[in-house]
Structure formats: C-alpha cells, structure tokens
Design a protein around this motif. Structure first.
Motif, PDB file in Angstrom:
ATOM      1  N   ASP A 182       0.849  -1.186   0.000  1.00  0.00           N
ATOM      2  CA  ASP A 182       0.000   0.000   0.000  1.00  0.00           C
ATOM      3  C   ASP A 182       0.888   1.241   0.000  1.00  0.00           C
ATOM      4  O   ASP A 182       1.892   1.287   0.702  1.00  0.00           O
ATOM      5  CB  ASP A 182      -0.881   0.034   1.256  1.00  0.00           C
ATOM      6  N   LEU A 183       0.473   2.244  -0.772  1.00  0.00           N
ATOM      7  CA  LEU A 183       1.264   3.482  -0.853  1.00  0.00           C
ATOM      8  C   LEU A 183       0.452   4.657  -0.331  1.00  0.00           C
ATOM      9  O   LEU A 183      -0.773   4.668  -0.428  1.00  0.00           O
ATOM     10  CB  LEU A 183       1.636   3.757  -2.313  1.00  0.00           C
ATOM     11  N   HIS A 184       1.141   5.660   0.166  1.00  0.00           N
ATOM     12  CA  HIS A 184       0.505   6.909   0.571  1.00  0.00           C
ATOM     13  C   HIS A 184      -0.098   7.551  -0.681  1.00  0.00           C
ATOM     14  O   HIS A 184       0.614   7.820  -1.648  1.00  0.00           O
ATOM     15  CB  HIS A 184       1.577   7.808   1.189  1.00  0.00           C
ATOM     16  N   SER A 185      -1.402   7.768  -0.657  1.00  0.00           N
ATOM     17  CA  SER A 185      -2.053   8.260  -1.877  1.00  0.00           C
ATOM     18  C   SER A 185      -1.725   9.720  -2.151  1.00  0.00           C
ATOM     19  O   SER A 185      -1.972  10.220  -3.244  1.00  0.00           O
ATOM     20  CB  SER A 185      -3.563   8.051  -1.791  1.00  0.00           C
ATOM     21  N   GLY A 186      -1.185  10.433  -1.159  1.00  0.00           N
ATOM     22  CA  GLY A 186      -0.755  11.802  -1.421  1.00  0.00           C
ATOM     23  C   GLY A 186       0.536  11.800  -2.208  1.00  0.00           C
ATOM     24  O   GLY A 186       0.630  12.398  -3.281  1.00  0.00           O
ATOM     25  N   SER A 187       1.501  11.049  -1.729  1.00  0.00           N
ATOM     26  CA  SER A 187       2.811  11.048  -2.374  1.00  0.00           C
ATOM     27  C   SER A 187       2.800  10.309  -3.711  1.00  0.00           C
ATOM     28  O   SER A 187       3.598  10.605  -4.583  1.00  0.00           O
ATOM     29  CB  SER A 187       3.839  10.376  -1.459  1.00  0.00           C
ATOM     30  N   PHE A 188       1.906   9.333  -3.852  1.00  0.00           N
ATOM     31  CA  PHE A 188       1.971   8.476  -5.032  1.00  0.00           C
ATOM     32  C   PHE A 188       0.733   8.527  -5.927  1.00  0.00           C
ATOM     33  O   PHE A 188       0.744   8.021  -7.033  1.00  0.00           O
ATOM     34  CB  PHE A 188       2.251   7.026  -4.598  1.00  0.00           C
ATOM     35  N   GLY A 189      -0.355   9.134  -5.412  1.00  0.00           N
ATOM     36  CA  GLY A 189      -1.592   9.187  -6.191  1.00  0.00           C
ATOM     37  C   GLY A 189      -1.412   9.993  -7.467  1.00  0.00           C
ATOM     38  O   GLY A 189      -0.956  11.119  -7.417  1.00  0.00           O
ATOM     39  N   GLY A 190      -1.777   9.386  -8.591  1.00  0.00           N
ATOM     40  CA  GLY A 190      -1.602  10.048  -9.877  1.00  0.00           C
ATOM     41  C   GLY A 190      -0.366   9.568 -10.603  1.00  0.00           C
ATOM     42  O   GLY A 190      -0.171   9.874 -11.777  1.00  0.00           O
ATOM     43  N   ALA A 191       0.474   8.788  -9.886  1.00  0.00           N
ATOM     44  CA  ALA A 191       1.711   8.314 -10.508  1.00  0.00           C
ATOM     45  C   ALA A 191       1.630   6.846 -10.895  1.00  0.00           C
ATOM     46  O   ALA A 191       2.272   6.423 -11.842  1.00  0.00           O
ATOM     47  CB  ALA A 191       2.895   8.524  -9.562  1.00  0.00           C
ATOM     48  N   VAL A 192       0.842   6.076 -10.130  1.00  0.00           N
ATOM     49  CA  VAL A 192       0.769   4.637 -10.390  1.00  0.00           C
ATOM     50  C   VAL A 192      -0.684   4.205 -10.598  1.00  0.00           C
ATOM     51  O   VAL A 192      -1.606   4.869 -10.141  1.00  0.00           O
ATOM     52  CB  VAL A 192       1.346   3.816  -9.212  1.00  0.00           C
ATOM     53  N   THR A 223      -5.752   6.920   3.599  1.00  0.00           N
ATOM     54  CA  THR A 223      -5.405   7.469   2.288  1.00  0.00           C
ATOM     55  C   THR A 223      -4.276   6.676   1.657  1.00  0.00           C
ATOM     56  O   THR A 223      -3.112   7.046   1.760  1.00  0.00           O
ATOM     57  CB  THR A 223      -5.000   8.942   2.445  1.00  0.00           C
ATOM     58  N   ILE A 224      -4.664   5.604   0.997  1.00  0.00           N
ATOM     59  CA  ILE A 224      -3.671   4.736   0.364  1.00  0.00           C
ATOM     60  C   ILE A 224      -4.024   4.454  -1.084  1.00  0.00           C
ATOM     61  O   ILE A 224      -5.190   4.506  -1.482  1.00  0.00           O
ATOM     62  CB  ILE A 224      -3.575   3.366   1.077  1.00  0.00           C
ATOM     63  N   VAL A 225      -2.987   4.171  -1.861  1.00  0.00           N
ATOM     64  CA  VAL A 225      -3.167   3.439  -3.111  1.00  0.00           C
ATOM     65  C   VAL A 225      -3.006   1.980  -2.699  1.00  0.00           C
ATOM     66  O   VAL A 225      -1.904   1.565  -2.342  1.00  0.00           O
ATOM     67  CB  VAL A 225      -2.091   3.813  -4.155  1.00  0.00           C
TER      68      VAL A 225
END
Lengths: 461, 461
Positions: free
Chosen positions: B215-225, B319-321
C-alpha cells in the motif's frame, strides 16, 4: 553570542534519550480513524505534553470535542519573530497487519531505521522540534525567538477539532506567530534534503451503492436486477477517463496551472521513472497524460480508490447478487480547488450517473485545500541555512503530493508564512505496512531544527 | 393395490416428527465454502445417513477426498424404473450475519415458515423425499419402484468430489437409474407448483489485481501509479456493456437461442415486472436488452460480481493506493456453453485487457454447464400427476436461473432423464439472509414425493 557548536554537542550526547522518547510515543497505538483506539489517542496527547513539560516549556492541554490539542510555548523574545510548530500525534490505521515484519506498535531498530506506525508520520518528525527546543533550554543558552507548539490528534482524519479551535476567538492570540513550521513530509531523496513549498489538498468521500433489499441468489436473479458491485465499478470507471482526467463536472476549472519555471526546476531534479517503478514493484507507471511523474505527484489533481467492498469476501464461492457495494475515494486537489466545490461536483456527478435500481449515498469524510507558498520568502532562506548547516548540503525546493488539510486554514487564520521541512524519505512507508524513520535522519532533523531557531530569529519581524 | 390415502394419513400423523428432523439437520452449520466448517459438513452427512437408516433403507457413506456422499437404496423392484434422488446437505455461507432476524443455524418458526440457512436449499427439500420413502416403508406397503439416494456435501462449491465419484467405474452401476429426481428449486409462485425443465450453468472465478508491492501513501503516489481498485473497476466495467451484453470474446457463439414456443409459454405466465421489483426493493430492473425478465433469469446468460475487496474497509478515512484488489465473479451459462470454454474466453479477455502496472491472477473456482430436458417426457407427465394430487393444482413448466452444476454430468453418465421438482418459493432467500422454507410446502412436498413413486412406477421401462 549563541554557540551552535555547544548545542550540537549537547544533541550528540542526548541521542539515546531522544530515541527512547520516540520509541515510547510509538508504542501508543493512537489511530484516529478508528474509535476503538480513542484511549490510545488520548494517551499519546499526554505523552507529548509530558515531553514538552519535561523540556521546560509552559504547556496546556486544550480540550476539544475530540482528541485534545497539545499546546506549549517558550518564553517570548520581544522584537523577534515567533514560530509555531504544528504536527500531529495521531497515526494511520496499521492494517493490513499481516504485512508488517515486526508489530506496528512495537518500535524496532533494523538497518539504521526505526520501524513502527507513526515513526515518520508524524511522531518522529514532531519530536525533532521538541528535542531541539529542549536542547537550547538545557544548554543554558536563551532561545533567540519564541517557539510555540500545537500538536493535534486528528490530522489523519481531517483535523476537524483543530479547525474548530482555529475558529475560536482566543486561537488567534494563543497561536499568533510569523511562521508555521511543519515537519510532516520527506527529503527529496536519501542525502538530499528538501524544503517543500506546496502541498496538495484532499476531498475524501465514502460511496454506498444500495440495490436489492437483501443479497439475492445470483442464479434465480442474475440478469434481472442491477448488481450494486457492477454498478459501483461502472460508476468509478466513469469518474476517470483513459487519459487520467477526472470527469466530475467543472473539476479542472479552478486548477492553478503549473508554472513554466517550476516545471523546468522539477525537470532538472534527478528522477528516473524506471527506478521509481522498480522501487514500487510495478512494471509501468500510469497517470494523467501530458505530465511528468513528479508533476502528477506534486502539482496535478488525482483520483484514488482507497477501499472497496461488496458481498462475500470469504473462502470459496458464494453466488449472490450483493445488496450493497461501497468505496472510499478521494481527490487530491491543487490550488485553487476547494473540497466544498469538489463535494458539489461529486453530488452533481452522482445525480447524473445514478443507474436504474440503485440508490447512492455519499458520505463526506474530510477535506482541505492545497497550498503553495512563495519559494522566495526570507523564512525559506533562513531554513535553507539551517538545513545546510545540519545536513552539509543545501535543500532542493519541491512540492509534495500529500495533504495537511489544516495548513491553508492556519496560514489564513494566523496570517503567517509556512515552512515545510521534511526529514523523512519517500520510501518511509507512511500509511503503509512497515513504516519507518531513518534514525540518522531523526538526529539530523533535530540538529537542523536547533539551527533553525537561530536563523529564523534573524528574519526581520 | 397400493393405497395413497393410507400413505397420506400416515404423513399427516408424522408431520411433527418430520419438522423435528429438519430442525435437527438445520442446526448443523454445514457451510462447504469455508474450511472452518468442515467438521459440521461431516456431521450433516452423518445426520442424513442416520435418517435414511432409521427409515429402513440400506445406507452407505461413500468417502471422497472431500465431504462424503450419502448413499441409500430401497429394495429393487424388477421391471420397474429406478429413481435416483440427488440433493445436497451443504449450505451457502450465512454472512452477512447481522442481517439475520434469528441466527442462521437456530431454525425458528415464524409466520408459517421455518427460518434457517439451508431450510429450502437444500436440506428441507432433500428430506421431503427421505420422509416420503419412509412413509411407504412404515405404512407396510411395498414401494412400487426402487428409489436410490445420493446426497452430497459440495453442491454449493461446485460438486468436485461427486464429479470425481461419477467418473469412477463403480458409479455407473451403483447409481444406475432411469430418472434423477432433484428438489432444489422453487414453485413458480405461492400456490402455483412448477416442474422445471431447464437450469442455467455457471463458471465461477476469482480475480486478483496486483499493483505496487505494498500500500502506498495516496498523497505522495496518487496520480503516478495505476491504482489496482480503479484498474479492477475498469476491467469489470469492460466485461459487460450498457446493453447487458457480456464482452468475453466468443461468449455468445455457443448460446442456444430461446425457442419461440417457450418464449410464448413464459409470456403467458402471470408475471409483473413491477411487483417483482417491489418484492426485491428496487426502483427498476436491469438486464440484457431485448429479453423479458423471465427470459433473462431462465434462458439467457448473465454476469455477476459476488464479492469485491480492496484496501481499507474500516472506519474513517485511510489514504492509500492499495497494493491489491480482488473480485469474485461468475457467468451463468445456458446450453450449449461450457465452463471450460468460458474459462478460455476469460483468459483471452484478461490477456487483452491487462492494464499497465497491474498483474492479474485468475482462480477458477468451479463450474458446470446448463441443462434443458424434454418437457414432453413421460416422467414429467407422471410428476405432473403427483404434483396435482398433492397440491390440488397442475404444475406449470418453467426453467430456472440457478445452477446445479452436476446435473448435466449425471444425465450424461447415467443415461437417465431428470425431474426437477421444486417445493420452495422464489422469495425463500436461498443464498440470502433469513432463508426460509414454508412449513406447509414442506409437508406438501413430502406428499407429492410419496405420490411420485406411485406414478413414476407406471412409466414403461
């Protein structure tokens, strides 16, 4: 004349104590999203308060309808600017637990890192400023400026109580300051510190799709009624097109375009799509067409599904048309989008896209606008000196994709500048299993913070 | 000369006992989908076996690699046809538990119904035939034909063990029969019995979408993956178009079209879309365009999502991807589609529609083809007499949307006809919370079954 060397030496000696205090705080499972942890959230507040008290600050627990605010201040220094350190003692939920190598609330040292939920976000980063102020006081040198602290317990769920407090008449005086200092972000890369001049906002919702009054046998009823899980999938699909453009009506109207200068600056940063994809374990990146990966992460809105559930999730096969389906979703926002406008756009989108046989309920969970500050401010210049002094290398100026929803409210309410000084790393796993904080960076952050008060004090008031 | 009146009288007197036996069986949580219930599944097998034994049949527990098959037979009657009663003692999972008015495994009488998981599907219906045979034996009248029983414990998850047994050399002899009798379906409506001459098949799969390694932080990674939950939604959306047509390549190639006569017959049945929607609690029905609701339920393929899960499902906002997303899906099939062909079509669809940054894994859970038998068979004519005698009204001839995956294998392997005699009601909530079986229909089913042996015995062998 203050002596930063003496402070640095003091900090060197107190490292074991600083690590112990962080571990103690990390042992408290202060998950704000889940009411079952509310006692732990309160315990984390008391722990932070006691640490500030022990450091010699004047402290106060400000009660709210939710978790309390931890307030503290050093002595006023007339004629000098005032800094307000903002941070949070609450943490993200630790799930999925089975993916943690060591338990999320048993801080564990491994490979130079400290692993625990909240290590980097934000307990470790908050404590860097607490310890730096403590070092000034303990070393007997007068802090060259007043430093205030406001540490809240709801940042991970939208800062509702702190927002309410900010609106109170007494808040403007108590929190009065020239610059808000926040460490809740990351360095640009290992060994490359960063100063962040922009954050994305967020608008977070829960969607409930309700179909038949109960689960139905999918043999007898399949093909006759709208399946809420299919309806939800189709709805979410409509929300974002194949080019990564969000389809809410008017969604991009308020979006502040990226400036040519910052696009050029970011293009000059050392960044490899290939390495980034490898680090994340994916074979390709994906996002809005026409923008680089850094632009998509830092300066463009995005849409994500955070949770999805419907029907039967157990072992084997259950053959039902589920009665309901639900999703947790959010939009990351950039200036000048507002969560309120996005909520209206979503309501309109729901009205226009509710399929036959389905009722849609929208729950507005939390939100906050994004923020971009002037990268040329004297506070940023002062911070640059502090970071360079501690890390031995100047910081790069970046934006971040994450949100600290309350930042723009503070800037507005207090009429202050904001300094976003991240000591973390992008692979720290904030919000993920195995969250960590590099222990060396923890100490460097404390040192940079100690230097910061020296340099900020020189900014003309 | 046999005396059906004497049998009817005997049945009248044994009703309380028959209800008690059913309750006892319903108390056993024999959920085949979930391994944690495996002891209960075995206990249900023993319970059915003991009931058959107590009725005076020769019984045998046939061990398999999974739940055992319960076999029983009455004495052979030379020159007369042989019937094989097929049914199942396993049940669907009871979840969601909070929607049950009374606990799923504590059978409760309410409004003339008996509420419990498995009441109608299939424990209650299986027992109608056990009790009818018991009544013949107990009343001292010789059963006019041989009746065999094979009751399995994996029908709800695909009948794998029974399919394996059917392929064994000894199965053809042991199960040799002229007609397979199955009560695992419904009457057409309350007071309107039905004989079912067709069932849909099924092909059931689980899909796993795997994105970033955690799981990724959707702030730091949202829109990238690529977000696996968005990718899954888009994939499922592609699976079925706005007209309700399933988009797997070649999916409709083998579909046997509905015959003009049966479309005319079904159009003549008393059916109201409006009442049906109301009964299900939806404002509108939805399905493949160009077909009536009954046609869509009984004679056309359909696609359903049975379960959906990804990311965070707890309270509040995380807030995760998410690293993964998954779905349980199935296709209901009609003659001459086969699950194997559909699995190939799905594999091709996956290959053609795997998005960047995602790996898709498909798990083939279970399947079985649909079946349609000749509505003019002499066995159906005999069953019509039995139903009319018991219910006081002739049955209508219908198809059903549900699947009994093993039926077509039995028909093929044993060279037998099949009789689908449903004593349930369409609102019994098979596979749903608050499953029930009407107690009066339970007794009528037992009576119709007792008459059935008399009439089937007259069919020329």
């Amino acid at each position: 004349m203050t002596d930063l060397k003496a402070i640095d030496q003091h900090l060197q000696q107190t490292q074991p104590k600083h690590l112990e205090i962080l571990k103690e705080l990390l042992r408290i499972p202060s998950v704000s999203a889940d009411p079952k942890y509310s006692d732990a959230v309160a315990a984390a507040a008391r722990s932070v308060l006691e640490t500030l008290q022990a450091a010699g600050l004047k402290t106060e627990l400000i009660e709210t309808a939710g978790p309390p605010l931890v307030y503290a201040e050093t002595a006023p220094v007339p004629g000098k600017p005032v800094a307000l350190v903002y941070g949070h003692y609450d943490v993200q939920p630790p799930e999925p637990l089975e993916l943690w190598e060591t338990p999320p609330f048993e801080p564990t040292e491994r490979d130079g890192n400290l692993y625990a939920r909240g290590a980097t976000d934000d307990k470790g980063q908050v404590l860097t400023h607490v310890h730096s102020v403590a070092a000034w006081i303990a070393s007997g040198q007068p802090l060259p400026m007043q430093v205030k602290f406001v540490i809240e317990g709801e940042e991970e769920v939208g800062s509702e109580q702190f927002a309410d407090y900010l609106a109170r008449p007494e808040a403007a005086e108590k929190l009065a300051c020239d610059v808000v200092v926040i460490s809740d972000s990351s360095q640009y890369a290992k060994g490359q510190p960063a100063i962040t001049y922009g954050l994305r906002g967020i608008a977070y919702f829960e969607l409930h799709f309700k179909g038949p009054k109960q689960d139905l046998h999918s043999g007898s009823f399949g093909g006759a009624v709208n399946n809420p899980a299919i309806a939800l999938s189709k709805f979410l699909t409509k929300m974002i097109d194949e080019d990564g453009h969000i389809q809410l009506p008017g969604f991009y109207d308020a979006v502040q375009p990226l400036q040519p200068e910052e696009r050029a600056n970011w293009a000059g940063l050392n960044f490899s799509d290939e390495d980034f994809a490898k680090e994340l374990g994916v074979d390709a990146l994906l996002g809005e067409t026409g923008y680089t990966t850094l632009e998509r992460r830092w300066g463009r809105p995005s849409f994500d599904i955070h949770g999805l559930w419907s029907g039967y999730q157990g072992e084997g096969g259950k053959t039902i048309v589920p009665a309901q389906a639900a999703a947790k979703i959010s939009f990351r926002l950039v200036p000048n989008q507002t969560p309120a406008e996005v909520a209206e756009q979503l309501a309109q989108f729901v009205a226009e896209n509710t399929p036959p046989g389905i009722r849609i309920e929208v729950v507005d969970l939390h939100g906050g606008p994004g923020v971009v500050v002037n990268p040329q401010s004297p506070f940023i210049a002062a911070a640059q000196k502090a970071v360079t002094g501690a890390f031995g290398k100047p910081a790069v100026l970046i934006r971040e994709g994450g949100s600290i929803p309350i930042v723009s409210s503070m800037v507005e309410r207090l009429g202050a500048d904001v300094l976003l000084l991240g000591w973390g790393l992008s692979d720290d796993g904030a919000h993920s299993p195995n969250e960590k904080f590099n222990i060396a960076d923890y100490y460097l952050g404390i040192r940079a913070s100690a230097h910061l008060w020296q340099h900020l004090a020189t900014v003309a008031k």
